[in-house]
Design an enzyme around this catalytic site. Structure first.
Site, short mmCIF file in Angstrom:
data_model
loop_
_atom_site.label_atom_id
_atom_site.label_comp_id
_atom_site.label_asym_id
_atom_site.label_seq_id
_atom_site.Cartn_x
_atom_site.Cartn_y
_atom_site.Cartn_z
N GLU A 129 0.79 -1.23 0.00
CA GLU A 129 0.00 0.00 0.00
C GLU A 129 0.83 1.29 0.00
O GLU A 129 0.36 2.30 -0.52
CB GLU A 129 -0.92 0.00 1.23
N SER A 162 -49.48 -29.81 39.40
CA SER A 162 -49.04 -30.32 40.70
C SER A 162 -47.57 -30.08 41.00
O SER A 162 -47.12 -30.33 42.12
CB SER A 162 -49.32 -31.83 40.78
#
Length: 866
Positions: A87, A492
């Site tokens: 770059e 229950s």
């Protein structure tokens, strides 16, 4: 001639001055609107939030930009050299703009323009200019933007060091496949951290910034290799690598191992989704998606897989017992030109693997020829199906279960079509169905996604840490979490807390309650007559007997005698409900709650009554490693000692609230052990070698089935039912459906571990009593058990008072006597509607009464889920 040259020179000089003045003016005007570089000083990039299991394995990732921030100081030097070579080779020399590169670009671009070349103009942006563009300027393609970019680059260079600029750049850039920054790209393409990358891999990453979408290592392999090799050549030219290293690197194949985003742990999606919701609730969406949090959860991956297996097997077994509902879809094969492409478009959730979709191509009496859904081919690009089509066969034995589903009879029995005698009775060409591979290659079993759903929670009772959580059959098919979001009546399964309230208020496990008909006149004039599951009554029975056999009438009479408010306040204090109306039907589980809440309440029984909160998150650290959240609030000052000087182990200060008396908690645990040994969960835990306690629960018309069971160090809750509540069929009780799931899971989880008894609090007395009458007895006599009594309590020598023995009056109306009283030691019938077989045993009068079932339940067969 000389005069002409003088005029020409003067004109050019004036033009130069004019251009310089114009350029100076433009630069001056542009500089007045330049953004401040303070944004770079305070740069906080969006970073992935990562969620880990208790053992550190990755569960999930959340991010808008998939980025892992890494300081430049720990990045490999060769990676930095690769990016500089690709770059900006003069990065360490220029002041932000590279004049030589700029001049070269101007000349070449002018040449391209004048010659009419179609080649793309080359750029001369330095790394510093790219930082300016990415952070401050934007991507607008204008001369003014380039000037602003250059001016900001000069300012950045005067403010930051070169390494700081590199750090900003290498953590910001987009490198394809959703990866931002070099660390995320290394994980995405190669499944490696930066320090594990090879030279060719570093060069490939450095090749990506210019065209990440056109240099994919799978889709654009040839172009990717070419660009990588160019980066390697530039590294050699710039002196960063030797020729030998260059030659070896360019010969290395480019082998990417694309890592999917997010966690890949099988069947943990419901758990991680609950974690996501809680993190978002704590910190908001922005922090979740970009805050870089590290979330350590409570999940135990091994227990999670066991829980998933146990629940899925039960749902498949139950669903198969109700019959075959038909194919997923039917198509006319004559109109289908490419069945592979048709199947490839249909979704197959990853959490039901190895199931897949298949289309029936041909059917005979003994087998069906099927075409299998093609796997996606990454080399062909996103969404493309592999060209190769695979087929298989479904034998008759693998469809024998698939009798036509005809629903339930008026009495709740399952109705099925005739027995399957040929594959053609079930399948036809053009049917699209679910299949799973059998042991023999090429053979597949017919499968069906269960219509019934369920959930499972596994918890550490001492800390509240959720070790496993399953919210349904498949998260891919339904994201509704039935463990945390579904509010259902527990039936229950709520009774232990009614009995706990009684034990906290003067009753003992040997207290006797009358199990006989009773009715209550409501304020609106209606009459409520609670009844037992068996529609029978059993006379005077102890509290232990009542909870073991899940007696409804006894529970209501007990709640009425002690005052229903005592139970409702306890249920609220233990977190089962936020607010529970003080009405007697709540003692039978009429109030709605979630499986997670109820399991947490049982955990407080298991740990001796200490308050805990269910936790799926253990701790959270921010992007800097600081702990910002911790589930365990207990303090341990001496845990932070700088060194060890033979001092004793530090003790954690216990500051948790006692929500229930530890003696009461142990008594309830002892009574719930009886549920497993002699009561409604007996058949599910036959020959179970570890101490376990638990309670079944079933709602009216068998719409919901529950079982919450626990050992000294593990609590497991299971719920099964339809998303839209409807009857599941006769005998679809907590004892028949949910309890076997818990037993199946615990057998896997506890395999190889010693049997540890429940911890007995100091002072508890174990006294032999008659299990039926509650009177003191001599140990060794028939029907005698050891009962737990609190200090100062003991059983009666002779028959004590019977709760409800006189006229029970509510609103001035006496309770109605009558009905048939039966002894509960008779023989059970048990037709075995779900393949559990018939068996002899106690026919309890509670909601889950059932004889000892055989183990003839349907299995998933060789082509089961796993």
């Amino acid at each position: 001639m000389l005069r002409f040259l003088g005029y020409l020179f003067s004109g050019l000089f004036v033009l130069f001055i004019g251009v310089a003045i114009a350029a100076g003016y433009i630069i001056w005007e542009t500089s007045k609107t330049l953004p401040s570089t303070d944004a770079l000083k305070n740069f906080r990039p969006k970073v992935i939030t990562r969620v880990h299991a208790a053992d550190g394995s990755l569960l999930a990732e959340y991010a808008e930009e998939r980025r892992l921030f890494v300081p430049v100081s720990v990045m490999p030097k060769r990676l930095i050299h690769a990016f500089i070579s690709a770059e900006d080779k003069n990065f360490y020399k220029h002041p932000g703009v590279d004049p030589a590169a700029l001049a070269r670009a101007v000349v070449q671009n002018a040449y391209f323009y004048l010659t009419g070349s179609k080649r793309r103009f080359i750029g001369a942006s330095t790394i510093t200019q790219q930082v300016a563009k990415n952070f401050l300027v934007g991507n607008e393609r204008t001369i003014q933007r380039k000037i602003r970019e250059a001016l900001i680059a000069f300012r950045i260079e005067s403010t930051f060091t070169k390494d700081q600029i590199l750090e900003l750049y290498l953590n910001k850039i987009y490198l394809g496949r959703g990866a931002y920054g070099v660390a995320a790209a290394a994980l995405t393409y190669f499944g490696k951290s930066l320090d594990e990358l090879t030279l060719p891999e570093m060069a490939y990453l450095a090749a990506l910034p210019k065209k990440p979408g056109r240099l994919d290592p799978i889709r654009d392999h040839e172009a990717a290799v070419k660009r990588r090799n160019w980066v390697l050549w530039r590294m050699f030219e710039n002196g960063y690598i030797t020729r030998a290293e260059y030659e070896e690197a360019v010969k290395t194949p480019l082998e990417a191992h694309i890592r999917p985003f997010g966690g890949q742990m099988f069947a943990a999606d419901y758990f991680t989704d609950e974690v996501r919701r809680q993190v978002r609730r704590l910190y908001g969406r922005d922090v979740l998606m970009g805050g870089g949090l590290s979330v350590r959860t409570t999940l135990d991956p091994k227990l999670q897989i066991m829980a998933r297996h146990a629940l899925a097997r039960a749902l498949i077994r139950f669903d198969r017992a109700h019959g075959w509902r038909g194919p997923v879809k039917h198509v006319d094969l004559a109109t289908v030109s490419d069945w592979g492409a048709l199947l490839a478009k249909m979704k197959v959730p990853r959490d039901i693997a190895p199931w897949t979709l298949a289309i029936v191509l041909d059917v005979t009496k003994d087998e069906a020829l099927i075409g299998l859904r093609p796997k996606k081919s990454a080399k062909k690009g996103k969404g493309k199906a592999a060209a190769e089509k695979k087929t298989g066969r479904i034998p008759l034995s693998a469809v024998a279960w698939a009798r036509e589903a005809k629903g339930l009879s008026k009495k709740g029995y399952i109705r099925l079509g005739p027995k399957v005698k040929a594959v053609s009775d079930v399948l036809a060409p053009g049917d699209i169905v679910w299949v799973a591979p059998m042991e023999k290659p090429g053979l597949f079993a017919l499968m069906q996604v269960p219509k019934v759903q369920g959930a499972m929670v596994v918890m550490d009772p001492h800390t509240g840490r959720v070790k496993a959580l399953v919210g349904g059959f498949s998260y891919g098919l339904s994201q509704f979490n039935r463990a945390t979001q579904a509010k259902r009546q527990p039936g229950s399964a709520i009774k232990p807390f009614v009995y706990a309230a009684a034990l906290d208020n003067g009753y003992t496990p040997a207290s006797v309650v009358l199990d006989a008909p009773i009715e209550f006149r409501m304020r609106d004039g209606t009459v409520w007559k609670p009844k037992n599951y068996s529609n029978k009554f059993y006379g005077p029975s102890t509290l232990r007997r009542g909870i073991e056999q899940s007696r409804n009438v006894m529970t209501v009479r007990l709640a009425n005698d002690m005052g229903i408010e005592k139970f409702t306040k306890l249920a609220e204090r233990m977190g089962i409900y936020d607010r529970l109306p003080p009405v007697l039907s709540m003692s039978l589980g009429a109030g709605e709650t979630t499986l997670l809440r109820l399991t947490t309440a049982y955990a407080m029984l298991a740990n001796g009554g200490k308050r805990i909160e269910a936790a799926v998150i253990d701790r959270i650290q921010d992007r800097y490693g600081r702990t910002v959240y911790r589930h365990d609030k207990r303090e341990c000052p001496k845990c932070k000692a700088e060194r060890w000087d033979n001092q004793p182990e530090p003790e954690i200060i216990e500051n948790r609230e006692e929500v229930i008396n530890p003696y009461t908690a142990y008594q309830i645990t002892s009574m719930l052990e009886g549920v497993v040994q002699r009561g409604t969960a007996k058949s599910a835990f036959k020959d179970f070698p570890w101490p376990v306690a638990g309670k079944t629960g079933t709602t009216n018309n068998e719409r919901d089935a529950w079982f919450i069971g626990y050992t000294p160090d593990l609590v497991v809750g299971v719920y099964i039912g339809y998303d839209t509540p409807q009857p599941m069929g006769r005998d679809a009780t907590g004892g028949h459906l949910a309890a076997p799931v818990v037993a199946d899971f615990l057998r896997m989880a506890l395999k190889g571990k010693p049997a540890v008894p429940f911890r007995t609090p100091p002072g508890i007395q174990l006294i032999p009593i008659d299990a039926k009458t509650g009177k003191r007895a001599i140990y060794g006599d028939p029907n005698v058990i050891l009962e737990a009594f609190k200090p100062g309590e003991e059983p009666p020598e002779e028959g004590g008072p019977v709760i409800g023995g006189g006229a029970a009056v509510l609103g001035g109306e006496p309770a109605v006597a009558g009905g048939t009283l039966e002894d509960d030691t008779g023989t059970g019938a048990g037709t075995g509607s779900y393949g559990y077989g018939a068996g002899a045993g106690a026919v309890g009068g509670g909601d889950d009464a059932a004889g000892d079932g055989g183990d003839g339940g349907l299995t998933t067969g060789t082509g089961g889920l796993y």
